[in-house]
Design a protein around this motif. Structure first.
Motif, PDB file in Angstrom:
ATOM      1  N   UNK A   1       0.806  -1.222   0.000  1.00 47.30           N
ATOM      2  CA  UNK A   1       0.000   0.000   0.000  1.00 47.30           C
ATOM      3  C   UNK A   1       0.843   1.279   0.000  1.00 47.30           C
ATOM      4  N   UNK A   2       2.083   1.182   0.446  1.00 46.88           N
ATOM      5  CA  UNK A   2       2.937   2.361   0.502  1.00 46.88           C
ATOM      6  C   UNK A   2       3.379   2.866  -0.857  1.00 46.88           C
ATOM      7  N   UNK A   3       3.377   1.998  -1.852  1.00 45.79           N
ATOM      8  CA  UNK A   3       3.805   2.400  -3.194  1.00 45.79           C
ATOM      9  C   UNK A   3       2.665   2.329  -4.209  1.00 45.79           C
ATOM     10  N   UNK A   4       1.467   2.036  -3.743  1.00 48.51           N
ATOM     11  CA  UNK A   4       0.326   1.834  -4.650  1.00 48.51           C
ATOM     12  C   UNK A   4      -0.221   3.152  -5.175  1.00 48.51           C
ATOM     13  N   UNK A   5      -0.743   3.085  -6.378  1.00 48.90           N
ATOM     14  CA  UNK A   5      -1.465   4.215  -6.981  1.00 48.90           C
ATOM     15  C   UNK A   5      -2.811   3.686  -7.459  1.00 48.90           C
ATOM     16  N   UNK A   6      -3.873   4.210  -6.889  1.00 52.27           N
ATOM     17  CA  UNK A   6      -5.235   3.793  -7.227  1.00 52.27           C
ATOM     18  C   UNK A   6      -5.929   4.952  -7.931  1.00 52.27           C
ATOM     19  N   UNK A   7      -6.556   4.669  -9.059  1.00 47.67           N
ATOM     20  CA  UNK A   7      -7.350   5.666  -9.785  1.00 47.67           C
ATOM     21  C   UNK A   7      -8.805   5.552  -9.355  1.00 47.67           C
TER      22      UNK A   7
END
Length: 92
Positions: free
Chosen positions: A11-17
């Motif tokens: 989750x620390x490096x995630x990118x959610x649109x």
């Protein structure tokens, strides 16, 4: 809810649109910021009172938990439908 899958392992490096379906092995409080953008949640583990489905209910997004191998069988970008009421995940 139908949208593109976003498989997340960290989750620390995630990118959610906006509109993405968050697919993860499990979640904990460190994942909570991703729920603000995700349109739905799919996890491999969990329980009704576990972190993922509890936060999903609070944010009003559908969630399906205990989907075996979800992070291996669903790929980022695949179109998926999550029906939290029926407990189903359909990959298109």
């Amino acid at each position: 809810m139908t949208g593109p899958a976003r498989v997340v392992r960290d989750p620390g490096t995630a990118h959610i649109e906006p509109g993405d379906v968050l697919v993860a092995a499990t979640t904990d409080p460190g994942w909570t910021p991703l729920f603000l953008t995700a349109a739905a949640l799919v996890t491999e583990t969990g329980a009704v009172m576990a972190h993922g489905p509890t936060v999903a209910r609070e944010y009003g997004i559908p969630a399906v938990i205990c989907v075996p191998e979800a992070t291996r069988t669903i790929s980022t970008g695949q179109l998926v439908t999550v029906d939290g009421g029926a407990g189903t995940v359909t990959v298109h």
